[in-house]
Design an enzyme around this catalytic site. Structure first.
Site, mmCIF file in Angstrom:
data_model
loop_
_atom_site.group_PDB
_atom_site.id
_atom_site.type_symbol
_atom_site.label_atom_id
_atom_site.label_comp_id
_atom_site.label_asym_id
_atom_site.label_seq_id
_atom_site.Cartn_x
_atom_site.Cartn_y
_atom_site.Cartn_z
ATOM 1 N N ASP A 139 -0.557 4.808 0.695
ATOM 2 C CA ASP A 139 -1.033 5.937 1.682
ATOM 3 C C ASP A 139 -1.001 5.185 3.182
ATOM 4 O O ASP A 139 -1.591 4.371 3.480
ATOM 5 C CB ASP A 139 -2.498 6.463 1.462
ATOM 6 C CG ASP A 139 -2.437 7.180 0.135
ATOM 7 O OD1 ASP A 139 -1.698 7.692 -0.126
ATOM 8 O OD2 ASP A 139 -3.790 6.779 -0.591
ATOM 9 N N ASP A 169 0.895 -1.300 0.027
ATOM 10 C CA ASP A 169 -0.043 0.035 0.094
ATOM 11 C C ASP A 169 0.845 1.301 -0.148
ATOM 12 O O ASP A 169 2.206 1.204 0.354
ATOM 13 C CB ASP A 169 -0.913 0.146 1.188
ATOM 14 C CG ASP A 169 -1.896 1.034 1.368
ATOM 15 O OD1 ASP A 169 -2.260 1.542 0.499
ATOM 16 O OD2 ASP A 169 -2.286 1.426 2.495
HETATM 17 MG MG LIG Z 1 -3.342 3.046 3.077
#
Ligand SMILES: [Mg+2]
Length: 189
Positions: free
Chosen positions: A13, A11
């Protein structure tokens, strides 16, 4: 299967770069509030902002310019480089609204994560993506992925959620877990 056939779904963010923190600093200025990242104890951030802000928090959070002030988390780049040095293919998998389509690729480039067009995917359904390892701060993604080895990256918005699998507080924890997995040569959830 050797390492070079293996894939980490990572991921972006709040795993590689802090998104909620700069979002709140802009929000606090506009709405004269004093929210910290630690105040956001559920995924739905609209529950914590002032009513006059409400869904408008997403105008801040999904504006391309927010990535001008998103900064890499401590140890994230070293962690990615270490995992790559192990022969693992790192694929950045990120949910991106149309307003920020492509912007996170540039952010990754600007911060030396060296994304390539083959190793960058924007999707809201990460269960569609094939991988061996996953790191994400969204429990929904960690639950639904087909990756056997997965880590929930701790954040105030997921600490209250029930999850008996692996959690990491930081990138040092991730590397420790990775080493345990590869030494044991077993697939643990
Ligand atoms: Mg995230």
């Amino acid at each position: 299967m050797n390492n070079k056939d293996k894939i980490l779904l990572c991921d972006v963010d709040d795993v590689l770069g802090s998104l909620v923190s700069p979002t709140l600093s802009i929000y606090n200025k506009i709405y004269d509030d004093n929210l910290n990242t630690s105040d956001i104890t559920e995924w739905d951030i609209t529950k914590f902002v002032k009513p006059e802000c409400g869904n408008k928090i997403y105008d801040i959070m999904t504006s391309p310019s927010i990535y001008d002030i998103v900064t890499p988390l401590e140890g994230a780049l070293d962690g990615i480089n270490f995992i790559r040095s192990e022969g693992i293919r790192v694929v950045f998998v990120t949910a991106a609204f149309l307003s920020v389509a492509g912007r996170k690729f540039i952010w990754l480039e600007d911060n030396d994560f060296q994304p390539t067009k083959e190793n960058y995917i924007e999707t809201f359904d990460k269960s569609l993506i094939i991988g061996d390892y996953m790191i994400d701060d969204n429990l929904t993604n960690v639950r639904s992925t087909n990756a056997k080895n997965k880590i929930l990256f701790n954040a105030p918005w997921n600490l209250g959620l029930k999850w008996s699998g692996n959690r990491a507080n930081n990138w040092n924890n991730i590397i420790e877990l990775y080493k345990i997995w590869t030494n044991n040569k077993e697939d643990n959830g």
